[in-house]
Scaffold this motif. Structure first.
Motif, PDB file in Angstrom:
ATOM      1  N   LEU A  25      35.409  19.586 -23.793  1.00 44.40           N
ATOM      2  CA  LEU A  25      35.330  20.697 -24.732  1.00 44.40           C
ATOM      3  C   LEU A  25      34.001  21.387 -24.459  1.00 44.40           C
ATOM      4  O   LEU A  25      32.946  20.757 -24.576  1.00 44.40           O
ATOM      5  CB  LEU A  25      35.313  20.189 -26.168  1.00 44.40           C
ATOM      6  CG  LEU A  25      36.626  19.845 -26.864  1.00 44.40           C
ATOM      7  CD1 LEU A  25      36.306  19.264 -28.232  1.00 44.40           C
ATOM      8  CD2 LEU A  25      37.513  21.070 -27.018  1.00 44.40           C
ATOM      9  N   GLU A  40      30.343  26.520 -26.803  1.00 44.69           N
ATOM     10  CA  GLU A  40      29.844  27.829 -26.433  1.00 44.69           C
ATOM     11  C   GLU A  40      28.686  28.208 -27.321  1.00 44.69           C
ATOM     12  O   GLU A  40      28.654  27.838 -28.490  1.00 44.69           O
ATOM     13  CB  GLU A  40      30.991  28.842 -26.489  1.00 44.69           C
ATOM     14  CG  GLU A  40      32.015  28.442 -25.449  1.00 44.69           C
ATOM     15  CD  GLU A  40      33.220  29.354 -25.381  1.00 44.69           C
ATOM     16  OE1 GLU A  40      33.314  30.271 -26.223  1.00 44.69           O
ATOM     17  OE2 GLU A  40      34.051  29.134 -24.494  1.00 44.69           O
ATOM     18  N   MET A  58      31.349  27.471 -31.263  1.00 45.09           N
ATOM     19  CA  MET A  58      32.768  27.279 -31.026  1.00 45.09           C
ATOM     20  C   MET A  58      32.956  26.303 -29.872  1.00 45.09           C
ATOM     21  O   MET A  58      32.180  26.267 -28.930  1.00 45.09           O
ATOM     22  CB  MET A  58      33.393  28.628 -30.671  1.00 45.09           C
ATOM     23  CG  MET A  58      34.883  28.551 -30.437  1.00 45.09           C
ATOM     24  SD  MET A  58      35.528  30.146 -29.925  1.00 45.09           S
ATOM     25  CE  MET A  58      36.329  30.677 -31.406  1.00 45.09           C
ATOM     26  N   ARG A 104      35.708  24.809 -27.001  1.00 46.99           N
ATOM     27  CA  ARG A 104      36.930  25.265 -26.365  1.00 46.99           C
ATOM     28  C   ARG A 104      37.243  24.415 -25.137  1.00 46.99           C
ATOM     29  O   ARG A 104      36.352  24.089 -24.355  1.00 46.99           O
ATOM     30  CB  ARG A 104      36.724  26.724 -25.920  1.00 46.99           C
ATOM     31  CG  ARG A 104      38.003  27.451 -25.567  1.00 46.99           C
ATOM     32  CD  ARG A 104      37.695  28.713 -24.784  1.00 46.99           C
ATOM     33  NE  ARG A 104      36.811  29.654 -25.460  1.00 46.99           N
ATOM     34  CZ  ARG A 104      37.252  30.586 -26.293  1.00 46.99           C
ATOM     35  NH1 ARG A 104      38.527  30.698 -26.591  1.00 46.99           N
ATOM     36  NH2 ARG A 104      36.389  31.417 -26.845  1.00 46.99           N
ATOM     37  N   PRO A 140      45.325  24.478 -24.242  1.00 49.43           N
ATOM     38  CA  PRO A 140      44.091  24.995 -24.843  1.00 49.43           C
ATOM     39  C   PRO A 140      43.818  24.393 -26.229  1.00 49.43           C
ATOM     40  O   PRO A 140      44.746  24.149 -26.995  1.00 49.43           O
ATOM     41  CB  PRO A 140      44.354  26.500 -24.936  1.00 49.43           C
ATOM     42  CG  PRO A 140      45.821  26.662 -24.805  1.00 49.43           C
ATOM     43  CD  PRO A 140      46.358  25.478 -24.067  1.00 49.43           C
ATOM     44  N   THR A 198      40.889  25.055 -29.369  1.00 47.95           N
ATOM     45  CA  THR A 198      39.664  25.717 -29.835  1.00 47.95           C
ATOM     46  C   THR A 198      39.307  25.161 -31.206  1.00 47.95           C
ATOM     47  O   THR A 198      40.179  24.863 -32.024  1.00 47.95           O
ATOM     48  CB  THR A 198      39.812  27.245 -29.948  1.00 47.95           C
ATOM     49  OG1 THR A 198      40.941  27.510 -30.801  1.00 47.95           O
ATOM     50  CG2 THR A 198      40.028  27.898 -28.610  1.00 47.95           C
ATOM     51  N   ASP A 239      36.584  26.032 -34.392  1.00 44.07           N
ATOM     52  CA  ASP A 239      35.510  26.848 -34.949  1.00 44.07           C
ATOM     53  C   ASP A 239      35.381  26.529 -36.433  1.00 44.07           C
ATOM     54  O   ASP A 239      35.997  25.602 -36.942  1.00 44.07           O
ATOM     55  CB  ASP A 239      35.748  28.341 -34.682  1.00 44.07           C
ATOM     56  CG  ASP A 239      37.067  28.830 -35.263  1.00 44.07           C
ATOM     57  OD1 ASP A 239      37.772  28.011 -35.885  1.00 44.07           O
ATOM     58  OD2 ASP A 239      37.394  30.009 -35.084  1.00 44.07           O
TER      59      ASP A 239
END
Lengths: 382, 196
Positions: free
Chosen positions: A41, A44, A52, A54, A60, A62, A64
């Motif tokens: 992961l 970011e 976040m 990702r 995928p 994600t 947040d």
């Protein structure tokens, strides 16, 4: 009060299926390619304060809206469960408290157990732990294995140890066990030979007499099995540590226990004398167990110096410096793991600060010694 | 002992770092922001702590004087416990090792511009401020307390790096497999738990 960083937080998780165990990395480290992209992961950089996570490859994922973004840092290994918002940190980079939780089952029922056992088949943990082991930093110095009673996993524990030998060849394992299963020589043979130099078996012994030890662990015959377990481990040269939890039942015979250790178990590499953790069963057994540590200093001193004078390394865990006499300070370690250590407000002016063991976060004022006080620089200058 | 003598001991020529760095430090002008108007401020500490990352550590340390900046998750504490049981580690502390993967964020490099110009508040971090005698004393005192806590005898925790403290430092270094310089180098401070 200064409390520790928790091991769980919540966030909005999109994607992923079932249980996902993933390595969190900074974009730079992810680009380094040391970890397979589908296991990573990428954290970011925070834009406007919202960080976040990702996964770029594979299905995928994600994450947040983290409730507490500080909980998750690059290098950590996290566990996600489909359909929930829970994010658990299984491995924290840089922490010296990292452990593998092997099982909730146990064959003893100690009066002061901080992690009361549950008799449920949780052998699914083995696969998760083996997965986790592959994602832990290779330079991790030490990893604990705890439970429950890890040896109840039988060959599952063997597989975990073998995974550690393969993926973490430099890491020392510190395994908490009651040693009772090691009375069976065949089990010792297999487990103790996987990586003997990198494995320490930490086994509690609460008294020099069976009656008292069996009462504390609420398991008749446990004393004989544990003692035999020590001998079987000693027979193959495995590294062992002996642990004693200090409370009202174990204190009266502590000096005799120290003498017993020197006479009967001189091969143990380390003896840890540990303050009581007010968690789990201990909370309900306060009447039976609680004794103010300042009231057992004479027994503690006697045991520490009996062993230390005979070259058996000994440590005092979980007791703050302010309640110990200065001659015991060299033995006191900062032993409470960071995430459950706490310094109450009263400690704010203390000159020693966070160099001392601190307190279990679970310990309310009822579990705190009357001798706790901030140490002044003048006192230390004396 | 004057503060200059204290500092001479602290940064002493016996330190391999000081020797290595002193030649070019003597010829290289110090960043202008470090020439404080007050002569009591110490510029020479840069010789020892020439890496800006180290220097910011040193300031964190000085801040401990007020006990207001305890790390809430001291991740480099020397012992651990786990999610079950009272979980604490074996006796022998593992040899201290560099952990490049978890290195602290590097503060802005020392360029003349980084000190006092630009976006004011952001750059008025401790990194840019000169180190005072009181800062040094606080650091030495913190080290002395750490030595006392671990059972060494540096003498009174008075903030002066005298011979007794240096002896204690050497004993500590020897016991931890660190070069026995008797000085407060980074490795020693980390092993003492003073630098996190």
């Amino acid at each position: 009060m200064r409390a520790a960083l928790p091991l769980h937080t919540h966030g909005r998780i999109a994607g992923g299926s079932g249980v996902e165990i993933l390595k969190v990395l900074s974009p730079e480290e992810a680009a380094g390619g040391c970890w397979p992209a589908e296991d990573v992961l990428v954290q970011e950089p925070a834009v406007g304060g919202a960080s976040m996570l990702r996964r770029a490859t594979g299905l995928p994922i994600t994450i947040d809206r983290l409730r507490d973004p500080a909980v998750i840092q690059p290098g950590d290994v996290v566990r996600l469960l489909e359909g929930t918002s829970l994010i658990s940190v299984l491995f924290r980079r840089g922490s010296t408290s990292n452990t593998l939780f092997a099982t909730e089952r146990c064959n003893s029922l100690c009066l002061m157990c901080s992690q009361p056992p549950r008799d449920e088949d949780d052998s699914w943990r083995v696969a998760e732990l083996i997965r986790l082991v592959t994602l832990i930093d290779k330079d991790e110095i030490q990893l604990g294995i705890t439970g429950g009673e890890p040896t109840l996993l039988e060959e599952g524990l063997e597989r975990i140890l073998e995974a550690c030998a393969e993926h973490l060849p430099e890491t020392t394992l510190h395994i908490l066990t009651n040693g009772r299963n090691f009375a069976d020589r065949t089990r010792v043979g297999r487990l103790a030979r996987i990586r003997p130099d990198h494995t320490v078996w930490a086994i509690p012994l609460y008294a020099d007499v069976p009656d008292l030890h069996d009462e504390v662990v609420a398991a008749p015959g446990a004393f004989e099995e544990t003692l035999q377990g020590f001998y079987e481990l000693g027979r193959v040269g495995a590294r062992t540590e002996l642990r004693v939890v200090l409370h009202k039942l174990t204190i009266p015979r502590l000096p005799q226990l120290a003498s017993f250790i020197y006479r009967r178990l001189p091969f143990v590499q380390h003896v840890a004398l540990m303050g009581l953790e007010p968690m789990g069963f201990a909370k309900g057994n306060r009447e039976t167990l609680w004794i103010d540590p300042v009231d057992y200093i004479p027994e503690l001193e006697s045991a520490v110096f009996h062993l230390s004078n005979r070259s058996i390394p000994v440590s005092i865990y979980s007791l703050p410096h302010c309640i110990l006499p200065r001659n015991l300070w060299p033995f006191a370690r900062q032993s409470i793991s960071a995430w459950k250590r706490l310094y109450p407000d009263a400690c704010e002016p203390c000159a020693v600060g966070d160099l001392c063991a601190g307190f279990f976060a679970s310990a309310g004022p009822a579990w705190r010694s009357r001798a706790v006080h901030p140490l002044t620089t003048e006192e230390l200058a004396a | 002992m004057t503060w200059r003598e204290q500092l001479a001991l602290l940064l002493g020529a016996a330190s391999p770092f000081a020797l290595a760095a002193s030649t070019d430090a003597d010829t290289r002008p110090l960043p202008p922001t470090l020439h404080g108007p007050d002569d009591r401020h110490v510029a020479r500490d840069l010789v020892f702590w020439s890496d800006p990352a180290h220097r910011s550590h040193l300031f964190q340390l000085a801040a401990h004087r007020s006990h207001s900046s305890h790390s809430s998750h001291s991740s480099h504490s020397s012992h651990y416990s786990g999610s079950g049981g009272t979980y604490t580690p074996p006796y022998v502390p593992p040899p201290p090792r560099p952990r490049p993967v978890s290195a602290p964020p590097t503060p802005p490099a020392y360029t003349p511009a980084a000190g006092n110009s630009g976006d004011g508040s952001a750059n008025s971090s401790p990194d840019a401020a000169p180190m005072s005698q009181a800062d040094i004393k606080a650091i030495v005192q913190r080290v002395q307390i750490a030595l006392i806590v671990q059972g060494y005898d540096p003498g009174p925790a008075d903030g002066a790096l005298g011979p007794q403290t240096q002896t204690a430092l050497r004993q500590f270094q020897a016991a931890h497999g660190i070069t026995t310089t008797g000085y407060m180098d980074k490795q020693t401070l980390e092993a003492l738990g003073v630098l996190k």
